[in-house]
Write a protein that holds these residues in place. Structure first.
Motif, PDB file in Angstrom:
ATOM      1  N   SER A 115       0.607  -1.527   0.201  1.00  8.45           N
ATOM      2  CA  SER A 115      -0.192   0.034  -0.039  1.00  8.45           C
ATOM      3  C   SER A 115       1.048   1.159   0.339  1.00  8.45           C
ATOM      4  CB  SER A 115      -0.911   0.111   1.269  1.00  8.45           C
ATOM      5  OG  SER A 115       0.039   0.121   2.385  1.00  8.45           O
ATOM      6  N   ALA A 116       0.456   2.273  -0.174  1.00  7.16           N
ATOM      7  CA  ALA A 116       0.860   3.469  -0.258  1.00  7.16           C
ATOM      8  C   ALA A 116      -0.414   5.212  -0.316  1.00  7.16           C
ATOM      9  CB  ALA A 116       1.740   4.250  -1.489  1.00  7.16           C
ATOM     10  N   VAL A 117       0.233   5.802   0.834  1.00  6.69           N
ATOM     11  CA  VAL A 117      -0.580   7.066   0.894  1.00  6.69           C
ATOM     12  C   VAL A 117      -0.700   7.840   0.671  1.00  6.69           C
ATOM     13  CG1 VAL A 117      -2.029   7.815   3.065  1.00  6.69           C
ATOM     14  CG2 VAL A 117      -1.876   5.828   2.923  1.00  6.69           C
ATOM     15  N   HIS A 118      -1.131   9.107   0.154  1.00  5.82           N
ATOM     16  CA  HIS A 118      -0.591  10.163  -0.243  1.00  5.82           C
ATOM     17  C   HIS A 118      -1.882  11.571   0.653  1.00  5.82           C
ATOM     18  CE1 HIS A 118       0.341  14.461  -2.111  1.00  5.82           C
ATOM     19  NE2 HIS A 118       1.542  13.896  -2.218  1.00  5.82           N
ATOM     20  N   GLY A 119      -1.480  11.824   1.106  1.00  9.27           N
ATOM     21  CA  GLY A 119      -2.440  12.909   1.440  1.00  9.27           C
ATOM     22  C   GLY A 119      -3.890  11.657   2.474  1.00  9.27           C
ATOM     23  N   GLY A 120      -4.373  12.178   1.663  1.00  6.62           N
ATOM     24  CA  GLY A 120      -5.961  11.621   1.646  1.00  6.62           C
ATOM     25  C   GLY A 120      -6.148  10.587   0.657  1.00  6.62           C
ATOM     26  N   VAL A 121      -5.474  10.275  -0.122  1.00  6.66           N
ATOM     27  CA  VAL A 121      -5.366   9.017  -1.227  1.00  6.66           C
ATOM     28  C   VAL A 121      -4.410   7.548  -0.564  1.00  6.66           C
ATOM     29  CG1 VAL A 121      -4.794   8.022  -3.249  1.00  6.66           C
ATOM     30  CG2 VAL A 121      -5.764  11.053  -2.823  1.00  6.66           C
ATOM     31  N   VAL A 122      -5.526   6.774  -0.991  1.00  2.00           N
ATOM     32  CA  VAL A 122      -4.765   5.490  -0.355  1.00  2.00           C
ATOM     33  C   VAL A 122      -4.390   4.592  -1.987  1.00  2.00           C
ATOM     34  CG1 VAL A 122      -4.700   3.016   1.266  1.00  2.00           C
ATOM     35  CG2 VAL A 122      -5.556   5.586   2.273  1.00  2.00           C
ATOM     36  N   CYS A 123      -3.919   4.151  -1.541  1.00  2.00           N
ATOM     37  CA  CYS A 123      -3.442   3.581  -2.675  1.00  2.00           C
ATOM     38  C   CYS A 123      -2.982   1.502  -2.268  1.00  2.00           C
ATOM     39  CB  CYS A 123      -2.454   3.543  -3.557  1.00  2.00           C
ATOM     40  SG  CYS A 123      -2.070   2.004  -5.572  1.00  2.00           S
ATOM     41  N   LEU A 124      -4.050   0.665  -2.571  1.00  2.00           N
ATOM     42  CA  LEU A 124      -3.708  -0.713  -2.363  1.00  2.00           C
ATOM     43  C   LEU A 124      -3.361  -1.888  -3.872  1.00  2.00           C
ATOM     44  CD1 LEU A 124      -6.846  -1.115  -0.026  1.00  2.00           C
ATOM     45  CD2 LEU A 124      -4.559  -0.195   0.832  1.00  2.00           C
ATOM     46  N   GLY A 125      -2.069  -2.646  -3.387  1.00  4.31           N
ATOM     47  CA  GLY A 125      -1.500  -3.163  -4.785  1.00  4.31           C
ATOM     48  C   GLY A 125      -2.282  -4.604  -4.432  1.00  4.31           C
ATOM     49  N   HIS A 126      -2.567  -5.498  -5.205  1.00  2.00           N
ATOM     50  CA  HIS A 126      -3.342  -6.887  -4.774  1.00  2.00           C
ATOM     51  C   HIS A 126      -2.078  -8.075  -5.096  1.00  2.00           C
ATOM     52  CE1 HIS A 126      -6.735  -4.974  -2.583  1.00  2.00           C
ATOM     53  NE2 HIS A 126      -6.328  -3.939  -4.029  1.00  2.00           N
ATOM     54  N   ARG A 127      -2.432  -9.450  -4.844  1.00  2.39           N
ATOM     55  CA  ARG A 127      -1.770 -10.052  -5.323  1.00  2.39           C
ATOM     56  C   ARG A 127      -2.155 -10.079  -6.402  1.00  2.39           C
ATOM     57  NH1 ARG A 127       2.817 -12.277  -3.325  1.00  2.39           N
ATOM     58  NH2 ARG A 127       3.092 -12.541  -1.047  1.00  2.39           N
ATOM     59  N   SER A 128      -3.840 -10.158  -7.222  1.00  3.80           N
ATOM     60  CA  SER A 128      -4.163 -10.538  -8.065  1.00  3.80           C
ATOM     61  C   SER A 128      -3.722  -9.809  -9.618  1.00  3.80           C
ATOM     62  CB  SER A 128      -5.373 -10.295  -8.056  1.00  3.80           C
ATOM     63  OG  SER A 128      -5.938  -9.158  -7.663  1.00  3.80           O
ATOM     64  N   GLY A 129      -3.211  -8.701  -8.913  1.00  2.53           N
ATOM     65  CA  GLY A 129      -3.081  -7.565  -9.687  1.00  2.53           C
ATOM     66  C   GLY A 129      -3.925  -6.456 -10.197  1.00  2.53           C
ATOM     67  N   ARG A 130      -4.554  -6.479  -9.288  1.00  2.00           N
ATOM     68  CA  ARG A 130      -5.874  -5.599  -9.142  1.00  2.00           C
ATOM     69  C   ARG A 130      -4.617  -4.475  -8.073  1.00  2.00           C
ATOM     70  NH1 ARG A 130      -9.417  -8.079  -7.284  1.00  2.00           N
ATOM     71  NH2 ARG A 130      -9.183  -6.906  -5.116  1.00  2.00           N
ATOM     72  N   VAL A 131      -5.664  -3.369  -8.254  1.00  2.00           N
ATOM     73  CA  VAL A 131      -5.227  -1.994  -8.013  1.00  2.00           C
ATOM     74  C   VAL A 131      -5.985  -0.980  -7.315  1.00  2.00           C
ATOM     75  CG1 VAL A 131      -3.946   0.542  -8.000  1.00  2.00           C
ATOM     76  CG2 VAL A 131      -3.235  -1.480  -9.075  1.00  2.00           C
ATOM     77  N   SER A 132      -6.564  -0.599  -6.228  1.00  2.00           N
ATOM     78  CA  SER A 132      -7.959  -0.407  -5.480  1.00  2.00           C
ATOM     79  C   SER A 132      -7.148   0.900  -4.931  1.00  2.00           C
ATOM     80  CB  SER A 132      -8.277  -1.507  -3.970  1.00  2.00           C
ATOM     81  OG  SER A 132      -8.438  -2.252  -4.771  1.00  2.00           O
ATOM     82  N   ILE A 133      -7.938   2.283  -5.460  1.00  2.00           N
ATOM     83  CA  ILE A 133      -7.596   3.666  -5.347  1.00  2.00           C
ATOM     84  C   ILE A 133      -8.688   3.674  -4.128  1.00  2.00           C
ATOM     85  CG2 ILE A 133      -7.199   5.644  -5.832  1.00  2.00           C
ATOM     86  CD1 ILE A 133      -6.402   4.934  -8.543  1.00  2.00           C
ATOM     87  N   PHE A 134      -8.523   4.780  -3.141  1.00  2.00           N
ATOM     88  CA  PHE A 134      -9.893   5.376  -2.083  1.00  2.00           C
ATOM     89  C   PHE A 134      -8.816   6.745  -1.791  1.00  2.00           C
ATOM     90  CE2 PHE A 134      -9.782   0.741  -1.223  1.00  2.00           C
ATOM     91  CZ  PHE A 134     -10.882   0.642  -0.820  1.00  2.00           C
TER      92      PHE A 134
END
Length: 140
Positions: A115-134
């Motif tokens: 995972s990585a966080v910048h300000g209020g944005v969270v990026c999640l990297g998954h083993r499946s190759g998918r990326v989730s952004i909140f």
């Protein structure tokens, strides 16, 4: 996905994965804007101050931010007034946490490998190759 990192301005992020690619993403839209093929699996990456991508295997060719982004290598001016620090957003186990507060429970399919966080944005990297952004907005 083995690693994710935000650009210094938070407008883009990169991911490195088992398919020997590094992808550059637009953080606002979640769209992949560039795919770089490497000769090895990338497990660690970050942006340098000049916008280059640095991996556990060395530096990739510089990838410019958007044309309207200007990076400054000048040191920030010294602080002349008090600064209020807000609690950081963290990814802990199956939760996205802000300070002491659990904000979002992550179901098993959304629990990150990295995972990585910048300000209020969270990026999640998954083993499946998918990326989730909140993106989270706070009013104080």
């Amino acid at each position: 996905i083995n690693a994710v990192a935000f650009s210094p301005d938070g407008k883009q992020f990169v991911s490195g994965s088992d398919d020997k690619t590094v992808r550059v993403w637009d953080a606002a839209t979640g769209a992949a804007v560039q795919i770089l093929e490497t000769d090895t699996i990338i497990t660690t990456l970050s942006y340098s101050r000049d916008g280059s991508i640095v991996t556990d295997r060395g530096q990739l060719d510089a990838i410019p931010f958007r044309d309207d982004t200007v990076l400054s290598s000048a040191s920030p001016p010294p602080l002349s007034r008090p600064v209020t620090l807000r609690p950081r957003i963290l990814v802990q186990d199956e939760w996205i946490v802000h300070g002491e507060n659990r904000m979002l429970w992550l179901p098993p399919d959304y629990r990150p490998h990295c995972s990585a966080v910048h300000g209020g944005v969270v990026c999640l990297g998954h083993r499946s190759g998918r990326v989730s952004i909140f993106e989270f907005f706070f009013s104080f």
